[in-house]
Scaffold this motif. Structure first.
Motif, PDB file in Angstrom:
ATOM      1  N   ASP A 105      91.570 -21.600  10.798  1.00  0.00           N
ATOM      2  CA  ASP A 105      91.435 -20.329  10.081  1.00  0.00           C
ATOM      3  C   ASP A 105      89.963 -19.942  10.046  1.00  0.00           C
ATOM      4  OD1 ASP A 105      94.105 -20.449   9.542  1.00  0.00           O
ATOM      5  OD2 ASP A 105      93.900 -20.936   7.412  1.00  0.00           O
ATOM      6  N   THR A 106      89.688 -18.671  10.236  1.00  0.00           N
ATOM      7  CA  THR A 106      88.288 -18.250  10.147  1.00  0.00           C
ATOM      8  C   THR A 106      88.218 -16.777   9.723  1.00  0.00           C
ATOM      9  OG1 THR A 106      86.176 -18.224  11.319  1.00  0.00           O
ATOM     10  CG2 THR A 106      88.056 -17.555  12.591  1.00  0.00           C
ATOM     11  N   THR A 107      87.055 -16.362   9.251  1.00  0.00           N
ATOM     12  CA  THR A 107      86.853 -14.952   8.899  1.00  0.00           C
ATOM     13  C   THR A 107      85.635 -14.434   9.649  1.00  0.00           C
ATOM     14  OG1 THR A 107      87.770 -15.343   6.706  1.00  0.00           O
ATOM     15  CG2 THR A 107      86.470 -13.342   6.982  1.00  0.00           C
ATOM     16  N   LYS A 133      94.519 -19.632  12.110  1.00  0.00           N
ATOM     17  CA  LYS A 133      94.611 -20.632  13.175  1.00  0.00           C
ATOM     18  C   LYS A 133      95.781 -20.292  14.105  1.00  0.00           C
ATOM     19  CE  LYS A 133      95.584 -25.540  13.737  1.00  0.00           C
ATOM     20  NZ  LYS A 133      95.838 -26.813  13.114  1.00  0.00           N
ATOM     21  N   GLY A 134      95.583 -20.459  15.401  1.00  0.00           N
ATOM     22  CA  GLY A 134      96.664 -20.201  16.364  1.00  0.00           C
ATOM     23  C   GLY A 134      96.693 -18.765  16.878  1.00  0.00           C
ATOM     24  N   SER A 135      95.787 -17.897  16.378  1.00  0.00           N
ATOM     25  CA  SER A 135      95.773 -16.503  16.876  1.00  0.00           C
ATOM     26  C   SER A 135      95.273 -16.455  18.314  1.00  0.00           C
ATOM     27  CB  SER A 135      94.834 -15.630  16.043  1.00  0.00           C
ATOM     28  OG  SER A 135      95.181 -15.662  14.705  1.00  0.00           O
ATOM     29  N   HIS A 136      95.854 -15.567  19.093  1.00  0.00           N
ATOM     30  CA  HIS A 136      95.322 -15.312  20.438  1.00  0.00           C
ATOM     31  C   HIS A 136      94.272 -14.209  20.308  1.00  0.00           C
ATOM     32  CE1 HIS A 136      98.384 -17.470  22.981  1.00  0.00           C
ATOM     33  NE2 HIS A 136      98.783 -17.660  21.735  1.00  0.00           N
ATOM     34  N   VAL A 137      93.067 -14.505  20.702  1.00  0.00           N
ATOM     35  CA  VAL A 137      91.961 -13.558  20.483  1.00  0.00           C
ATOM     36  C   VAL A 137      91.519 -12.966  21.809  1.00  0.00           C
ATOM     37  CG1 VAL A 137      89.626 -13.295  19.569  1.00  0.00           C
ATOM     38  CG2 VAL A 137      91.202 -14.915  18.493  1.00  0.00           C
TER      39      VAL A 137
END
Ligand code: HEM
Length: 193
Positions: A64-66, A74-78
């Motif tokens: 998780d990040t901001t 966490k786990g997002s495709h960026v």
């Protein structure tokens, strides 16, 4: 080249820098690159305005990040939009204008083709950034430097401005750029002609 054809004073300034630093009796070499700041600023501006792909390769966040107030689980495709960053009006004044001087206003004495703060993406940054920044920068700068030092360039079609609209499916020019190149250095510098 298309941007420079549309703005001949930029082309003239880059060629004058090459003539001043290198002269007309030898070809530009890697050792000249530290002194070719205007040429490098032009390339940085090409990277900003005309990235060769629309997006960076996708990455998956491992925690998780901001970032800038946006929570990214966490786990997002960026996916980073190279064009979106390079043309962001909140970051760049007059973003659609090709203006190499904007890269000459910093405190650094040397223009480099990278950008750490993600104001634009050239080689990207961090652990996944391009591992070949030096090689990629050198190849790109030498290539443009040799093209400009070795030849005068003019568009086949005299009607300016040249249309630099890009394709929808990729970012290449919708209409090919056709230019006439004429040698401008002594003949012995062109061994294959
Ligand atoms: C102007 C030239 C070049 C530019 C603008 C460029 C830009 C980039 C960018 C934006 C990435 C992706 C970074 C990311 O995933 O966020 C990348 C990755 C990479 N580049 Fe380059 N590159 C250039 C030249 C080169 C050259 C000449 C080589 C090798 C000889 C190279 C090798 C690589 C490799 C291996 C990666 C993958 C790194 C990884 O995923 O760990 N690049 N490059």
């Amino acid at each position: 080249m298309g941007e420079m054809m549309n703005e001949p004073t930029l082309l003239k300034r880059a060629v004058e820098e090459l003539d001043y630093v290198v002269g007309c009796n030898r070809l530009v070499q890697e050792q000249d690159l530290p002194q070719l700041n205007y040429l490098k600023a032009c390339i940085k501006e090409f990277f900003r305005l005309h990235p060769f792909t629309a997006f960076n390769p996708p990455h998956v966040s491992t925690m998780d990040t901001t970032i800038a107030g946006y929570f990214i689980p966490k786990g997002s495709h960026v996916l980073l939009s190279r064009r979106g960053l390079g043309r962001n009006p909140n970051v760049w004044a007059d973003p659609l204008r090709f203006n190499p001087d904007r890269h000459l206003q910093g405190k650094e004495r040397q223009v480099v083709l990278t950008y750490d703060e993600l104001r634009m993406i050239s080689f990207s940054t961090g652990k996944c950034g391009c591992p070949a920044v030096v090689l990629g920068s050198t190849i790109t700068i030498i290539m443009l430097a040799r093209l400009l030092q070795g030849f005068t360039w003019e568009p086949v079609c005299k009607e300016l401005p040249i249309n630099l609209v890009e394709n929808h499916d990729d970012l290449s020019l919708a209409k090919p750029l056709v230019l006439i190149a004429k040698p401008r250095l002594p003949q012995h510098l062109y061994p294959n002609i």
